[in-house]
Motif scaffolding. Structure first.
Motif, short mmCIF file in Angstrom:
data_model
loop_
_atom_site.label_atom_id
_atom_site.label_comp_id
_atom_site.label_asym_id
_atom_site.label_seq_id
_atom_site.Cartn_x
_atom_site.Cartn_y
_atom_site.Cartn_z
N ALA A 1 -0.84 25.30 34.46
CA ALA A 1 -1.77 23.87 34.07
C ALA A 1 -2.52 23.50 35.54
CB ALA A 1 -1.01 23.01 34.39
N GLN A 2 -2.18 24.19 36.80
CA GLN A 2 -3.02 23.39 37.61
C GLN A 2 -4.52 24.90 38.21
OE1 GLN A 2 -0.16 23.07 41.07
NE2 GLN A 2 1.46 23.70 40.08
N GLY A 3 -4.84 25.32 37.23
CA GLY A 3 -5.56 26.61 36.92
C GLY A 3 -5.52 28.43 37.85
N PHE A 4 -4.42 28.40 38.97
CA PHE A 4 -4.52 29.44 38.78
C PHE A 4 -3.80 30.40 38.31
CE2 PHE A 4 -1.24 26.02 41.76
CZ PHE A 4 -2.74 25.97 42.91
N VAL A 5 -4.26 30.84 36.80
CA VAL A 5 -4.16 32.05 35.96
C VAL A 5 -5.69 31.49 35.16
CG1 VAL A 5 -3.27 32.72 34.05
CG2 VAL A 5 -2.05 31.41 35.83
N THR A 6 -6.29 32.50 35.62
CA THR A 6 -7.95 32.14 34.95
C THR A 6 -8.19 33.43 34.39
OG1 THR A 6 -8.75 32.98 37.02
CG2 THR A 6 -8.13 30.96 36.92
N ILE A 7 -9.51 33.07 33.63
CA ILE A 7 -9.94 35.06 33.22
C ILE A 7 -11.07 35.11 33.99
CG2 ILE A 7 -11.70 35.71 31.10
CD1 ILE A 7 -8.20 35.09 30.22
N LYS A 8 -11.48 36.05 34.64
CA LYS A 8 -12.62 36.55 35.06
C LYS A 8 -13.55 37.86 34.31
CE LYS A 8 -10.03 34.41 40.06
NZ LYS A 8 -10.32 34.74 40.67
N SER A 9 -14.13 38.02 33.95
CA SER A 9 -14.92 39.12 33.29
C SER A 9 -14.32 39.65 32.29
CB SER A 9 -14.80 40.76 34.66
OG SER A 9 -16.38 40.01 35.56
N GLY A 10 -13.35 38.85 32.28
CA GLY A 10 -12.72 38.77 30.71
C GLY A 10 -11.17 39.35 30.52
N LYS A 11 -10.97 39.47 31.94
CA LYS A 11 -9.51 40.07 32.27
C LYS A 11 -8.73 38.69 32.83
CE LYS A 11 -10.26 44.80 32.97
NZ LYS A 11 -9.99 45.65 34.12
N VAL A 12 -7.29 38.74 32.79
CA VAL A 12 -6.16 37.49 32.83
C VAL A 12 -5.65 37.64 34.63
CG1 VAL A 12 -4.59 35.92 32.74
CG2 VAL A 12 -5.48 37.53 31.25
N HIS A 13 -6.26 37.06 35.61
CA HIS A 13 -5.71 36.90 37.25
C HIS A 13 -4.69 35.48 37.20
CE1 HIS A 13 -8.60 40.33 38.24
NE2 HIS A 13 -9.42 39.69 37.20
N LEU A 14 -4.12 35.68 38.40
CA LEU A 14 -3.01 35.22 38.52
C LEU A 14 -3.33 35.50 39.80
CD1 LEU A 14 -0.60 33.27 38.19
CD2 LEU A 14 0.68 35.44 38.42
N ASP A 15 -3.95 33.74 40.74
CA ASP A 15 -3.32 33.66 41.64
C ASP A 15 -3.08 32.52 42.37
OD1 ASP A 15 -4.41 33.55 44.13
OD2 ASP A 15 -6.27 32.63 43.99
N VAL A 16 -1.95 32.38 42.92
CA VAL A 16 -0.71 31.31 42.82
C VAL A 16 -0.45 31.26 44.99
CG1 VAL A 16 1.15 30.16 42.56
CG2 VAL A 16 0.25 32.23 40.74
N PRO A 17 -0.68 30.44 45.26
CA PRO A 17 -0.54 29.89 46.96
C PRO A 17 0.84 29.69 47.11
CG PRO A 17 -1.49 27.95 45.48
CD PRO A 17 -1.06 28.73 44.29
N GLN A 18 1.22 30.80 47.80
CA GLN A 18 2.28 31.26 48.47
C GLN A 18 3.30 29.30 48.61
OE1 GLN A 18 4.09 33.56 48.19
NE2 GLN A 18 2.00 34.63 47.01
N VAL A 19 3.60 29.06 47.58
CA VAL A 19 4.34 27.66 48.63
C VAL A 19 5.63 27.74 47.46
CG1 VAL A 19 2.64 26.01 48.06
CG2 VAL A 19 3.48 26.69 46.04
N PRO A 20 6.71 26.74 48.17
CA PRO A 20 8.20 27.03 48.22
C PRO A 20 8.41 26.81 46.31
CG PRO A 20 7.98 25.70 49.90
CD PRO A 20 6.76 25.93 49.52
N GLN A 21 9.05 27.53 45.54
CA GLN A 21 9.40 27.34 44.35
C GLN A 21 9.97 26.38 43.98
OE1 GLN A 21 10.11 31.08 43.07
NE2 GLN A 21 7.49 31.80 41.98
N ASP A 22 10.07 26.19 42.80
CA ASP A 22 11.33 24.53 42.56
C ASP A 22 11.87 25.33 41.50
OD1 ASP A 22 10.04 21.96 43.78
OD2 ASP A 22 8.19 22.11 42.42
N ASP A 23 13.38 25.24 41.60
CA ASP A 23 14.07 25.13 40.55
C ASP A 23 14.36 24.76 39.16
OD1 ASP A 23 16.57 26.08 43.54
OD2 ASP A 23 15.61 27.19 42.62
#
Length: 225
Positions: free
Chosen positions: A203-225
């Motif tokens: 939802a925040q746009g960290f998973v994208t399609i680039k050149s037909g491939k899926v890319h995951l680029d998540v900032p290094q932030v604390p993860q919620d439980d």
């Protein structure tokens, strides 16, 4: 190249990503997802729950949570069952203005028919550490193998059996005392934490399609439980 968010846009808490959750059974994962959405300012919301089984326990859970439910039973015409069934699902997705599809214990493989329109906008959670133990009986297969480590996996959905691009995984130890029920219950704890988190990335746009491939680029932030 920035890439195109798989959700279609970058959502906000005020305008969250509109999701449909597809279920076939108890709906525990859907319940955990909806409760997380209702209790926190997440960037995604469940607009409708769709079940392919009238006896699915998740139907009543969704209604108690105030979520709309649509029942889409497979047609009786065996030759056109998959396409007819998926046409009905896509009509509901359009009716509710859905942007993203979330499979949660949905026990039907999606065909190229629906993936032509929705491919790249569907995720699934599987109760094993893929690519190990795909399929409908992951816990049974894990125990039969003697493995000492399993987990859960959130992945994009393609035409294969649990074969889409992996977005995130968590590990769970297999105990000597485990049976299918106890192992399933412990894996579900991690599933219920992981799935809302990954959907937030989407939802925040960290998973994208680039050149037909899926890319995951998540900032290094604390993860919620």
């Amino acid at each position: 190249m920035t890439g195109t968010p798989v959700g279609g846009r970058v959502a906000t808490a005020a305008n969250p990503l509109r999701c449909a959750v597809l279920i076939s059974g108890s709906g525990s994962g859907m319940e955990a997802m909806v409760k997380a959405q209702q209790q926190h300012d997440l960037f995604h919301t469940t607009s409708v729950v769709i079940s392919n089984r009238s006896e699915a326990g998740g139907i009543q859970l969704a209604k108690k949570l105030g979520v709309k439910v649509e029942l889409v039973l497979p047609p009786n015409d065996a030759e056109n069952t998959r396409t007819s069934h998926e046409d009905l699902i896509m009509q509901i997705l359009q009716q509710y203005d859905i942007e993203f599809v979330v499979l949660s214990g949905y026990m039907r493989l999606l065909s190229p028919h629906i993936l032509e329109s929705w491919g790249g906008r569907i995720v699934n959670i599987h109760p094993s550490y893929l690519p190990h133990f795909p399929g409908a009986h992951a816990h049974r297969d894990v125990l039969a193998s003697g493995a000492r480590l399993t987990g859960c996996t959130v992945h994009m959905v393609d035409e294969g059996m649990d074969s889409g691009v992996v977005l995130a995984q968590e590990t769970v130890p297999v105990l000597g005392s485990d049976d299918e029920s106890s192992l399933s219950n412990r894996v579900k704890v991690e599933e219920h934490r992981l799935y809302p988190r990954v959907l937030s990335w989407i939802a925040q746009g960290f998973v994208t399609i680039k050149s037909g491939k899926v890319h995951l680029d998540v900032p290094q932030v604390p993860q919620d439980d």
